[in-house]
Write an enzyme that holds these catalytic residues in place. Structure first.
Site, PDB file in Angstrom:
ATOM      1  N   HIS A 179       0.820  -1.219   0.000  1.00  0.00           N
ATOM      2  CA  HIS A 179       0.000   0.000   0.000  1.00  0.00           C
ATOM      3  C   HIS A 179       0.852   1.267   0.000  1.00  0.00           C
ATOM      4  O   HIS A 179       0.383   2.333  -0.403  1.00  0.00           O
ATOM      5  CB  HIS A 179      -1.011  -0.009   1.149  1.00  0.00           C
ATOM      6  CG  HIS A 179      -0.466   0.250   2.515  1.00  0.00           C
ATOM      7  ND1 HIS A 179      -0.214  -0.757   3.432  1.00  0.00           N
ATOM      8  CD2 HIS A 179      -0.157   1.402   3.148  1.00  0.00           C
ATOM      9  CE1 HIS A 179       0.224  -0.227   4.554  1.00  0.00           C
ATOM     10  NE2 HIS A 179       0.277   1.084   4.411  1.00  0.00           N
ATOM     11  N   SER A 182       3.947   2.114   8.469  1.00  0.00           N
ATOM     12  CA  SER A 182       3.697   1.199   7.357  1.00  0.00           C
ATOM     13  C   SER A 182       5.010   0.954   6.631  1.00  0.00           C
ATOM     14  O   SER A 182       5.706   1.888   6.234  1.00  0.00           O
ATOM     15  CB  SER A 182       2.679   1.804   6.394  1.00  0.00           C
ATOM     16  OG  SER A 182       1.409   1.856   6.972  1.00  0.00           O
ATOM     17  N   ASP A 219       1.194  -7.775   2.323  1.00  0.00           N
ATOM     18  CA  ASP A 219       1.293  -6.338   2.042  1.00  0.00           C
ATOM     19  C   ASP A 219       2.755  -5.920   1.874  1.00  0.00           C
ATOM     20  O   ASP A 219       3.364  -5.338   2.770  1.00  0.00           O
ATOM     21  CB  ASP A 219       0.632  -5.563   3.187  1.00  0.00           C
ATOM     22  CG  ASP A 219       0.366  -4.110   2.829  1.00  0.00           C
ATOM     23  OD1 ASP A 219       0.886  -3.651   1.794  1.00  0.00           O
ATOM     24  OD2 ASP A 219      -0.350  -3.435   3.587  1.00  0.00           O
TER      25      ASP A 219
END
Length: 715
Positions: free
Chosen positions: A83, A646, A219
């Site tokens: 992402h 992230s 991810d």
């Protein structure tokens, strides 16, 4: 039982012992190092951060200003979340080459794709510059004068403190302005896409599973840093070569188990751990519900179009994910703060704070803090709420208004700087909007506008809504705007911006869409922003005093960490399951079995590639399976993370990479405001799943050969 829990939480403030906290890596010696070793760490503080020798910090660059990444080979191979690289993957995607759906794998360095404007930033060293920044500040009385002097000092120091010509000095505030730190950085601007799994792996579970455990999302994405022949930062060039890092992470195939030590390095964006109770109550009861309602409406419209039209799905994939991310986060945050009784816990802490202040003879300085907080938060509420409605509707979720906002800024450039600056800005605006319209759909945006403009006019504080937008038939009004405005297409905007400055401004002000954003902007600038800023300064001053008091009145061994501010931090914890509610316990590791259990053929969130199904059915996991022959996918830990983490590396006790941070559990998203170690968990992709996908699924073995694998088990 509730009273006992409250007392336990109170004693744990600001954070429970040995869990939670976002610590500055240059200041780990002492308490933090002891705590980490008590949790199982085998390294020293110097292994994590060292100026004179290579250390873990040299392998953890800030990724494009918003995420974290890690270097995993001697040739600058970079790992981050899917992402985090989503925008670049989307930008390279077309109907014919849909890398979002099919994935992308460069089989040679020549096939790696450049990304204009992408950059990664390394930290060279960190120094305390508090005394220099605050020089001359205590003598000033006005809060505005103090902030002006601080900014003057920061600017002077940033320009004068020693650095190499290719480096940058950045000074950031900590503890609400009670400490200032210098970060010397190096930014590399040639970063190329190397590999990305299909969204059915990298985004598996999509928005349904976002912020949720158990999780089964791979991810991750891969990039490579390129440098000039001297290994220094350089703009993109075919002559650039792969970057040689000061340090890169060895990758452990040893796996994880409950209570294993975990260290997460990264650039957490923003936390507010020391807010007073009144502020938390306002967030839960007033501000979050408003923002959730706006994004809920926008997402329902966009989702309906994305499910029906593949072109729209590609255009809006990244935007939808971005909007949905914090929509769901705010929902979980509010639920967590309510469930953990955070407001009551903070009020109890405030009562204890005042008792300590009285005992220390500090009531003159701290005695009125909380009465003043109550007063100013009550005053700011309508302005904050109006500001949130304006930002969410006009700046973030309605594209016609967002583009119109840029055009309004263009008009202000003319009014303040003249025609030459206007012309320069106009040309830049036209160029920048080309990519915006590539991913724009008039029919989607029109329906979003219809929903959100009604919410803005009817739900935000009425005294700040422009008269032009009140008491409308918003369906008819929307049709009028989108029929008449030229902002709904790139050609239309270019025609609005054609001619001399006088002509352009006349054309803009006659445009129906521009008239809407201008009315909203002027109402905000004239009625909201000045008062909001005035009260915010008062609250900031109180918060700084409150933070000073917490530091001053707490025991010397208290675990008081600075709020996140997008600077490099480490957080340490352990692999842990948790009990989110009565009679429910979650194990800390998920497996590929769970992917197949969730599999829904053809579903855009839970579809699974045929090759992954075949690998699973054949149990073809290679050296990446655990000792029981199962393929691990994700695991959770007690590391205190937030947005910006992230892509952060999850590191084992010896400094090896074991996973990749990408999310938090829904019950614990409140950790930006209040960390509760019983339910706050971060979610990480198991590095073995990452390698399995690269090797077995994609067949990109050259990347595996680049890495240094340790603790490899025989098949």
């Amino acid at each position: 039982m509730k009273l006992l829990r409250l007392l336990v939480l109170l004693l744990a403030l600001p954070v429970a012992a040995q869990q939670g906290g976002m610590w500055i890596p240059s200041l780990l010696k002492g308490m933090n190092e002891k705590e980490m070793k008590s949790l199982g760490m085998k390294m020293s503080a110097s292994d994590i951060y060292d100026v004179n020798n290579s250390s873990l910090k040299d392998a953890v660059p800030h990724f494009n200003g918003g995420c974290t990444s890690e270097v995993i080979s001697s040739q600058g191979l970079l790992l981050t979340n899917h992402h985090c690289g989503y925008g670049e993957i989307q930008a390279h995607s077309t109907i014919d080459h849909d890398y979002l759906t099919d994935g992308f794998w460069a089989m040679t360095m020549e096939e790696e794709l450049p990304n204009p404007d992408m950059e990664v930033t390394f930290i060279v060293r960190i120094e305390d510059v508090t005394n220099q920044v605050l020089e001359g500040v205590p003598a000033l009385t006005s809060e505005e004068d103090k902030q002006k002097k601080i900014q003057e000092n920061i600017s002077k120091l940033s320009n004068s403190l020693p650095k190499e010509k290719y480096q940058e000095n950045k000074i950031r505030t900590f503890y609400e302005g009670n400490q200032y730190m210098l970060f010397v950085t190096e930014t590399y601007k040639d970063v190329r896409l190397v590999g990305a799994p299909p969204s059915s792996i990298g985004k598996f579970g999509s928005d349904t599973d976002n912020w949720v455990w158990p999780r089964h999302t791979g991810d991750f994405s891969l990039f490579r840093i390129y440098a000039n022949k001297d290994n220094l930062p350089a703009e993109y060039s075919e002559d650039n070569v792969p970057y040689t890092p000061k340090h890169f992470f060895p990758i452990s195939l040893g796996g994880v188990k409950e209570d294993d030590f975990t260290l997460v390095f990264g650039y957490p964006g923003r936390t507010q751990e020391y807010l007073p109770a009144v502020a938390v109550q306002q967030i839960v009861e007033v501000l979050n519900p408003a923002k959730i309602g706006i994004r809920d409406a926008a997402l329902k419209v966009t989702d309906g179009f994305m499910r029906k039209d593949k072109q729209i799905k590609i255009q809006y994939a990244s935007k939808y994910a971005s909007i949905a991310n914090y929509w769901k986060k705010w929902i979980g945050e509010s639920q967590g703060l309510t469930k953990s009784n955070a407001v009551a816990v903070k009020r109890a802490f405030e009562k204890d704070f005042l008792a300590k202040a009285k005992k220390a003879g500090k009531m003159e300085e701290y005695g009125n803090l909380f009465n003043d907080f109550d007063k100013y938060y009550a005053e700011i509420e309508p302005y904050q709420l109006s500001r949130d409605y304006f930002i969410e509707v006009a700046i973030r979720n309605t594209e016609l208004l967002t583009i119109g906002y840029k055009l309004y800024q263009l008009e202000q450039v003319y009014n303040t700087r003249g025609e030459q600056s206007f012309t320069d800005r106009k040309n830049n605006t036209i160029a920048s909007l080309e990519s915006t319209y590539k991913d724009y759909s008039k029919q989607v945006d029109e329906k979003v506008f219809e929903q959100l403009i009604a919410l803005y006019a009817e739900k935000s504080p009425a005294q700040f809504v422009p008269e032009e937008l009140k008491n409308k038939d918003y369906s008819a009004f929307t049709k009028e705007v989108y029929t008449q405005s030229k902002i709904t297409s790139y050609e239309g905007v270019k025609s609005l911006l054609s001619g001399d400055a006088t002509t352009i401004l006349e054309q803009l002000n006659n445009d129906k869409g521009y008239q809407v954003i201008k009315a909203m902007m002027q109402a905000y600038i004239e009625k909201v922003a000045p008062k909001y800023q005035e009260i915010s300064l008062k609250i900031d001053a109180l918060q700084r005093t409150y933070m000073k008091g917490i530091l001053e009145l707490s025991p010397k061994d208290a675990r008081i960490f600075p709020d996140a501010n997008s600077t490099m931090r480490i957080t340490y914890g352990q692999v842990k399951g948790y009990e989110p509610r009565d009679a429910v316990y979650y194990e800390p590791v998920t497996y590929l079995d769970g992917v197949m259990e969730k599999y829904v053929p053809g579903d855009y969130e839970f579809d699974v590639p045929q090759k992954l199904i075949e690998l699973y059915n054949n149990k073809d996991f290679g050296v990446y399976a655990d000792k029981n022959g199962k393929m691990p996918v994700c695991f959770i830990g007690t590391n205190h993370t937030t947005g910006g983490n992230s892509g952060s590396p999850a590191i084992d006790a010896k400094g090896n990479l074991i996973g990749l941070n990408f999310d938090r559990v829904w019950e614990g998203t409140m950790s930006d405001i209040y960390y509760d170690p019983s339910i706050c968990r971060n979610i990480m992709v198991d590095i073995r799943y990452v390698l399995f996908v690269i090797d077995k699924y994609a067949g990109d073995k050259r990347l595996i050969d680049e890495m240094k694998l340790v603790n490899v088990k025989k098949k």
